[in-house]
Design a protein around this motif. Structure first.
Motif, mmCIF file in Angstrom:
data_model
loop_
_atom_site.group_PDB
_atom_site.id
_atom_site.type_symbol
_atom_site.label_atom_id
_atom_site.label_comp_id
_atom_site.label_asym_id
_atom_site.label_seq_id
_atom_site.Cartn_x
_atom_site.Cartn_y
_atom_site.Cartn_z
ATOM 1 N N SER A 46 43.729 26.856 38.687
ATOM 2 C CA SER A 46 43.839 27.882 37.658
ATOM 3 C C SER A 46 43.317 29.211 38.197
ATOM 4 N N ARG A 47 43.677 30.287 37.536
ATOM 5 C CA ARG A 47 43.171 31.607 37.947
ATOM 6 C C ARG A 47 41.654 31.646 37.857
ATOM 7 N N ASP A 48 41.094 31.097 36.788
ATOM 8 C CA ASP A 48 39.633 31.096 36.638
ATOM 9 C C ASP A 48 38.964 30.359 37.783
ATOM 10 N N TYR A 49 39.564 29.253 38.214
ATOM 11 C CA TYR A 49 38.976 28.499 39.319
ATOM 12 C C TYR A 49 39.009 29.321 40.604
ATOM 13 N N VAL A 50 40.139 29.941 40.874
ATOM 14 C CA VAL A 50 40.257 30.752 42.093
ATOM 15 C C VAL A 50 39.206 31.856 42.095
ATOM 16 N N LEU A 51 38.992 32.481 40.941
ATOM 17 C CA LEU A 51 38.040 33.586 40.863
ATOM 18 C C LEU A 51 36.593 33.118 40.820
ATOM 19 N N SER A 52 36.371 31.819 40.666
ATOM 20 C CA SER A 52 34.994 31.310 40.653
ATOM 21 C C SER A 52 34.475 31.011 42.050
ATOM 22 N N ARG A 53 35.365 31.004 43.046
ATOM 23 C CA ARG A 53 34.968 30.675 44.411
ATOM 24 C C ARG A 53 34.220 31.850 45.032
ATOM 25 N N VAL A 54 33.027 31.577 45.542
ATOM 26 C CA VAL A 54 32.212 32.612 46.178
ATOM 27 C C VAL A 54 32.508 32.623 47.665
ATOM 28 N N ARG A 55 32.926 33.773 48.161
ATOM 29 C CA ARG A 55 33.265 33.912 49.575
ATOM 30 C C ARG A 55 32.603 35.171 50.127
ATOM 31 N N ALA A 56 32.728 35.330 51.428
ATOM 32 C CA ALA A 56 32.112 36.471 52.099
ATOM 33 C C ALA A 56 32.768 37.779 51.666
ATOM 34 N N GLY A 57 32.159 38.881 52.077
ATOM 35 C CA GLY A 57 32.670 40.154 51.611
ATOM 36 C C GLY A 57 32.538 41.297 52.594
ATOM 37 N N VAL A 58 32.614 41.026 53.903
ATOM 38 C CA VAL A 58 32.589 42.096 54.894
ATOM 39 C C VAL A 58 34.030 42.347 55.334
ATOM 40 N N LEU A 59 34.549 43.534 55.014
ATOM 41 C CA LEU A 59 35.945 43.863 55.279
ATOM 42 C C LEU A 59 36.051 44.780 56.492
ATOM 43 N N GLU A 60 36.878 44.387 57.454
ATOM 44 C CA GLU A 60 37.210 45.294 58.542
ATOM 45 C C GLU A 60 37.895 46.529 57.981
ATOM 46 N N TRP A 61 37.869 47.626 58.757
ATOM 47 C CA TRP A 61 38.475 48.845 58.228
ATOM 48 C C TRP A 61 39.988 48.712 58.123
ATOM 49 N N GLY A 62 40.596 47.906 58.986
ATOM 50 C CA GLY A 62 42.019 47.645 58.837
ATOM 51 C C GLY A 62 42.335 46.934 57.534
ATOM 52 N N THR A 63 41.457 46.031 57.108
ATOM 53 C CA THR A 63 41.621 45.357 55.815
ATOM 54 C C THR A 63 41.501 46.352 54.671
ATOM 55 N N VAL A 64 40.527 47.252 54.774
ATOM 56 C CA VAL A 64 40.368 48.300 53.757
ATOM 57 C C VAL A 64 41.658 49.105 53.618
ATOM 58 N N GLU A 65 42.241 49.494 54.734
ATOM 59 C CA GLU A 65 43.457 50.302 54.695
ATOM 60 C C GLU A 65 44.647 49.510 54.167
ATOM 61 N N MET A 66 44.696 48.205 54.466
ATOM 62 C CA MET A 66 45.771 47.366 53.929
ATOM 63 C C MET A 66 45.681 47.251 52.419
#
Length: 388
Positions: A35-55
């Motif tokens: 479900s959408r709620d389940y997907v959004l409940s998953r805790v993951r890392a959060g360091v974004l490369e600058w290429g990811t930021v631009e994407m």
């Protein structure tokens, strides 16, 4: 149902690919087992490369990231409880962005919903058919009824345990793996971060990492044996051990409080080749996994999306070169990121039966990083993200 690209997996890579293709006028359907709620409940890392930021900006989902994310110009490394800083901006002219993967996924969900994008949740039993033919299709179960999606191409964004990679014959697929003999005990604390930038600490007792989610939510990690159980780690025991491993000034200033989450995750390096089989393309964890030491997991998935998105746009404009070279281009970057994540893991962690000589080698490596402009530039280039 018919679509141009069937995307299996509603995590950030599948949603980002769908959003980018939508903006290019290419139709997609996303199938997600949870479900959408389940997907959004998953805790993951959060360091974004600058290429990811631009994407993310290119996909039209960068506004909240730009408003609420935390740009980091550098990071700290430490050994023997003494730290030093590597300045990414000075070394490369780039930085990274700290913005949680859950928030990235939320922004992508909102964008797909605003565009009436087709995201089908709780799709059970997803099965790929005729991926080597000119007419592939996908079937799935929903509410007790089987459904079929005919498509031109299939993007497998469904993670390591999903059906996409498993549909490739074992005679075709080559797999490479390194399983590490330790795990990370990760916690969340509703406290201000101990540092404005991440701290990576090598210590004779084991590795430690001080990270963050926002100004009042900190994320900390300790290297622990895989045999450890969560129940054996009280809050007090965690804080005491963390203080032993990080730089003295950080240990003296850290704010401790009740931990709101604890988990132990194993570490592994994994790559599957090729990333294409007929009209199936593997993306993200379906094709590769990295230890989190180099902050490359989500970023590698985004780089795959970059190559596949451009390949599909070129295809529908009449040029199939990107389709033909997707696997080679993606894997070239994957292996470089695997190397960086492996080297960071090797440099910073204690391995079982490690000798005193190996400990000295790790300390010497970090001492060299402390004094060498060239070594700092090399680390910074990899950390902020190699070019696509």
């Amino acid at each position: 149902m018919r679509t141009q690209v069937a995307i299996i997996g509603g995590g950030p890579s599948g949603l980002l690919l769908s959003q980018l293709l939508h903006k290019a006028g290419i139709d997609t359907v996303v199938l997600e087992r949870r479900s959408r709620d389940y997907v959004l409940s998953r805790v993951r890392a959060g360091v974004l490369e600058w290429g990811t930021v631009e994407m993310l900006r290119e996909a039209g989902v960068g506004a909240r990231m730009d408003a609420e994310g935390f740009p980091h110009d550098g990071t700290y490394l430490a050994t023997r409880n003494q730290g030093f800083r590597i300045d990414f901006q000075e070394r490369t002219g780039k930085k990274v962005m700290v913005y949680g993967q859950t928030e990235v996924t939320r922004d992508l969900y909102d964008a797909r919903e605003a565009a009436d994008g087709k995201v089908i949740h709780e799709a059970e039993g997803v099965t790929l058919h005729d991926a080597k033919s000119d007419a592939p299709f996908v079937t799935y179960m929903k509410d007790g009824t089987e459904h079929r999606i005919d498509c031109d191409y299939i993007a497998g964004c469904d993670g390591y345990h999903g059906p996409s990679r498993q549909s490739i014959p074992s005679t075709v697929l080559r797999e490479f793996e390194r399983v590490y003999p330790f795990g990370w005990l990760g916690v969340l604390s509703e406290t201000p971060p101990v540092s404005e930038e991440l701290i990576y600490a090598q210590h004779t007792r084991g590795f430690a990492l001080c990270s963050m989610r926002n100004a009042n939510l900190s994320r900390y990690y300790l290297q622990v044996p895989l045999s450890d159980k969560i129940d054996a780690w009280s809050d007090a025991a965690f804080w005491d051990e963390l203080k032993r491993r990080i730089p003295e000034d950080a240990a003296d200033s850290i704010i401790t409080d009740k931990l709101i989450e604890k988990s132990i995750a194993p570490l592994r390096s994994y790559v599957a080749e090729p990333m294409t089989w007929g009209r199936l393309f593997l993306v993200g964890d379906a094709a590769h996994i990295v230890p989190p030491t180099g902050a490359k997991g989500l970023n590698l998935a985004v780089s795959d999306v970059h190559y596949l998105y451009h390949a599909l746009v070129q295809h529908y404009a009449g040029d199939d070169e990107g389709i033909a070279t997707y696997s080679d281009k993606a894997l070239a970057r994957v292996w470089k990121s695997e190397r960086f994540s492996w080297s960071m893991t090797t440099m910073l962690h204690n391995f079982p039966e490690r000798s005193a000589f190996e400990q000295k080698m790790q300390e010497a490596e970090l001492d060299y990083l402390r004094m060498s402009d060239a070594a700092q530039t090399a680390l910074a280039e990899n950390y902020v993200g190699l070019p696509y």
